[in-house]
Design an enzyme around this catalytic site. Structure first.
Site, PDB file in Angstrom:
ATOM      1  N   ASP A   1      49.940  39.189  58.844  1.00 19.95           N
ATOM      2  CA  ASP A   1      50.132  39.655  60.224  1.00 19.95           C
ATOM      3  C   ASP A   1      48.860  39.387  61.037  1.00 19.95           C
ATOM      4  O   ASP A   1      48.916  38.787  62.126  1.00 19.95           O
ATOM      5  CB  ASP A   1      50.441  41.164  60.160  1.00 19.95           C
ATOM      6  CG  ASP A   1      51.022  41.719  61.445  1.00 19.95           C
ATOM      7  OD1 ASP A   1      51.286  40.939  62.374  1.00 19.95           O
ATOM      8  OD2 ASP A   1      51.210  42.948  61.513  1.00 19.95           O
TER       9      ASP A   1
ATOM     10  N   SER B   1      56.203  41.954  51.837  1.00 14.00           N
ATOM     11  CA  SER B   1      55.997  43.215  51.089  1.00 14.00           C
ATOM     12  C   SER B   1      55.125  43.082  49.840  1.00 14.00           C
ATOM     13  O   SER B   1      54.824  44.091  49.196  1.00 14.00           O
ATOM     14  CB  SER B   1      57.329  43.893  50.683  1.00 14.00           C
ATOM     15  OG  SER B   1      57.993  44.422  51.802  1.00 14.00           O
TER      16      SER B   1
HETATM   17  P1  ADP Z   1      52.931  43.290  53.398  1.00 17.08           P
HETATM   18  O1  ADP Z   1      52.305  44.405  54.191  1.00 17.08           O
HETATM   19  O2  ADP Z   1      54.365  43.010  53.786  1.00 17.08           O
HETATM   20  O3  ADP Z   1      52.737  43.463  51.933  1.00 17.08           O
HETATM   21  P2  ADP Z   1      50.712  41.350  53.549  1.00 17.08           P
HETATM   22  O4  ADP Z   1      50.327  40.542  54.724  1.00 17.08           O
HETATM   23  O5  ADP Z   1      49.767  42.393  53.093  1.00 17.08           O
HETATM   24  O6  ADP Z   1      52.168  41.960  53.909  1.00 17.08           O
HETATM   25  O7  ADP Z   1      51.008  40.381  52.333  1.00 17.08           O
HETATM   26  C1  ADP Z   1      52.142  39.582  52.183  1.00 17.08           C
HETATM   27  C2  ADP Z   1      51.763  38.319  51.451  1.00 17.08           C
HETATM   28  O8  ADP Z   1      51.186  37.398  52.382  1.00 17.08           O
HETATM   29  C3  ADP Z   1      50.691  38.519  50.369  1.00 17.08           C
HETATM   30  O9  ADP Z   1      51.105  37.820  49.196  1.00 17.08           O
HETATM   31  C4  ADP Z   1      49.435  37.900  50.979  1.00 17.08           C
HETATM   32  O10 ADP Z   1      48.563  37.350  49.989  1.00 17.08           O
HETATM   33  C5  ADP Z   1      50.043  36.795  51.808  1.00 17.08           C
HETATM   34  N1  ADP Z   1      49.222  36.230  52.896  1.00 17.08           N
HETATM   35  C6  ADP Z   1      48.124  36.737  53.524  1.00 17.08           C
HETATM   36  N2  ADP Z   1      47.680  35.881  54.453  1.00 17.08           N
HETATM   37  C7  ADP Z   1      48.510  34.806  54.436  1.00 17.08           C
HETATM   38  C8  ADP Z   1      48.583  33.558  55.157  1.00 17.08           C
HETATM   39  N3  ADP Z   1      47.700  33.253  56.116  1.00 17.08           N
HETATM   40  N4  ADP Z   1      49.590  32.685  54.843  1.00 17.08           N
HETATM   41  C9  ADP Z   1      50.504  32.976  53.894  1.00 17.08           C
HETATM   42  N5  ADP Z   1      50.485  34.119  53.179  1.00 17.08           N
HETATM   43  C10 ADP Z   1      49.504  35.010  53.445  1.00 17.08           C
END
Ligand code: ADP
Length: 175
Positions: free
Chosen positions: A33, A121
């Site tokens: 996000d 998630s």
């Molecule tokens: P949630 O709160 O739904 O768990 P997160 O953002 O914390 O969402 O994590 C969801 C997944 O996205 C995790 O596996 C994280 O490592 C991954 N992630 C973080 N940054 C990026 C990015 N720039 N591109 C793709 N995946 C990412």
């Protein structure tokens, strides 16, 4: 229809729509996000605020999805979805499946021919990666073919561990 799992940064994907693992507030957060809002610029947050003021005064419900501009990103749309926080006490699988299914439906509404998903998630929200991958792949394989005009579904994973989980599920499912 092509389904593919790649290691990478979702903000850099050349697709029509990227999915954001947002939270209900739609005001941004950490993880993917934060990366999307940083790379896409303030236009995305402005669109999210407008949605909060009009359609979602109480926030975007868990399992739902909504599209905004993608601002400075090469994608056309960001589809914000809210995955459930992992619970060991309660099975929230339908909510996680719903987040993928609703995101695909919204992709159809905006006319996206290609979509990229992160592991919704499976970061801060704590969902075990293998199970998150199983639900993601099962739901997208089931729902994507019914989305008019959609030809590419890409899972963009941020670690080798996540890539292994998603590619494993994908090859099992498509054998
Ligand atoms: P949630 O709160 O739904 O768990 P997160 O953002 O914390 O969402 O994590 C969801 C997944 O996205 C995790 O596996 C994280 O490592 C991954 N992630 C973080 N940054 C990026 C990015 N720039 N591109 C793709 N995946 C990412």
């Amino acid at each position: 229809m092509r389904f593919e799992a790649v290691l990478g940064d979702i903000t850099l994907q050349q697709v029509d729509a990227i999915v954001n693992a947002a939270n209900s507030t739609l005001f941004g957060g950490g993880g993917v996000d934060g990366a999307i809002h940083r790379a896409g610029g303030p236009e995305i947050l402005a669109a999210c605020r407008a949605l909060r003021e009009t359609v979602y005064p109480d926030g975007l419900p868990t399992g739902d999805a909504v599209a905004t501009t993608a601002g400075l990103l090469s994608a056309e749309h960001v589809i914000h979805t809210v995955g459930p926080v992992w619970s060991s006490l309660e099975d929230r699988t339908p909510l996680l499946a719903g987040a993928y299914a609703r995101s695909l439906a919204v992709a159809g509404e905006v006319g996206a021919a290609s979509i990229a998903f992160p592991a919704v998630s499976a970061g801060v929200y704590g969902w075990p990666m293998d199970d998150a991958a199983r639900i993601a792949v099962a739901t997208t394989l089931r729902n994507a073919p019914a989305v008019p005009g959609l030809g590419i579904v890409r899972y963009v994973l941020f670690s080798e561990r996540a890539l292994d989980a998603f590619s494993g599920m994908l090859s099992d499912a498509t054998l």
